[in-house]
Design an enzyme around this catalytic site. Sequence first.
Site, PDB file in Angstrom:
ATOM      1  N   LEU A  15       0.826  -1.216   0.000  1.00  0.00           N
ATOM      2  CA  LEU A  15       0.000   0.000   0.000  1.00  0.00           C
ATOM      3  C   LEU A  15       0.859   1.265   0.000  1.00  0.00           C
ATOM      4  CD1 LEU A  15      -2.768  -1.112   2.537  1.00  0.00           C
ATOM      5  CD2 LEU A  15      -2.882  -1.102   0.051  1.00  0.00           C
ATOM      6  N   LYS A  65      16.162  -6.427  -0.229  1.00  0.00           N
ATOM      7  CA  LYS A  65      16.768  -5.448   0.673  1.00  0.00           C
ATOM      8  C   LYS A  65      18.282  -5.614   0.826  1.00  0.00           C
ATOM      9  CE  LYS A  65      12.604  -4.354   3.265  1.00  0.00           C
ATOM     10  NZ  LYS A  65      12.042  -3.981   4.559  1.00  0.00           N
ATOM     11  N   TYR A 211       0.969  -5.815   7.635  1.00  0.00           N
ATOM     12  CA  TYR A 211      -0.096  -4.845   7.903  1.00  0.00           C
ATOM     13  C   TYR A 211      -1.295  -5.038   6.982  1.00  0.00           C
ATOM     14  CZ  TYR A 211       1.880  -2.455   3.835  1.00  0.00           C
ATOM     15  OH  TYR A 211       2.352  -2.163   2.575  1.00  0.00           O
TER      16      TYR A 211
END
Length: 264
Positions: A15, A65, A211
Site C-alpha cells: 500500500l 533489501k 499490515y
Amino acid sequence: MKKFLVIGNPIGHSLSPEIHNYWLKKNDIVGIYEKKELKSDGLRDLILKVRKDEIDGLNVTVPFKKEIIPFLDELSLEAEQTQSVNTICLENGKIKGHNTDVGGFELAIKDVKYEVAEKKILIIGAGGVVPSIITALNKMKAARIMLCNRTKNKAEKLKNIFSDLEIVEWGEVPDFNMVINATSSGLKIDDNLNLDFSKIEKGNFFYDVIYNPKETNFLKKGKKLGGKTENGKKMFIYQAALAFNIWHGVYPKIDNNVNELLDK
C-alpha cells in the site's frame, strides 16, 4: 514530474503508493509513486534509471533489501550496520542506500507505549526486515533477543552480524515477553506458522510486521491467548514518513486520513 517506485516480489499487497501519493498531494509536490514487481536480473537496469534521474527514489521490499546493495555507491550508517536497504536516491551524484525500517520499528513500538528495555524478545523469521528489527531492539535495550527460522543457516548468518543473538530450533517456543512474526506467513488468509504458544503466560505482546491483512492468524492466536497484539501498520507508516523526508526534506503529517488509507 518526479517519479518514485516501490519494488519487490511479490508486490501486489503493498500500500506504499496510497500513502506516498497522498503525502505528495498534501505537500504540493508534483510527482507519482508506483509499485513494480521485479526479478533479480532487473535490479541493475533499475538502478541505472536512478543514476540517469529517470527515477527520483526507490523503496525496496522483500526479497531485495540485501540483494540490491552491490548496485549502490554508498550506504547510510544503519544500512551498513544491518546490510539492509529499503530507501534509495541519488545524493551528490552517488546512489545511496538508506534504512528507515530501524527508525520505523522503533517509533512504532514507542507509539504503542511498549517498554522493550529488559524484555525477552522472540523473533520468528530471518528475512529482509529482521536485521533492522534486531538493531532497533538493541537500541531499545532488550535483555535477550532470540530467533527461530525454518532454515537454520539463515539464522546463523544473522548471528554472524549480531553476536548476542540466540538461535532457537524451529518448533521450540522459549519463554518470552514479546514475539515478532517477521515472516511472510500471514499474507494469505490461510497461512499459519504452526507454532504452539499455549504454554506462554498471558499478557505477552504479539507483533506482526504484516499490515495487510490487518489481523493475521498469528495475531488472532495471540489475542485468544490473552496477549497484546499489534500489526505492522504503524511501522509501515513511520518508515514511509522517514523515507519521504529523505527524498523531499519534509516530514509528512501522519493524520487520520493516512490510517484510513491503509484500512481500506
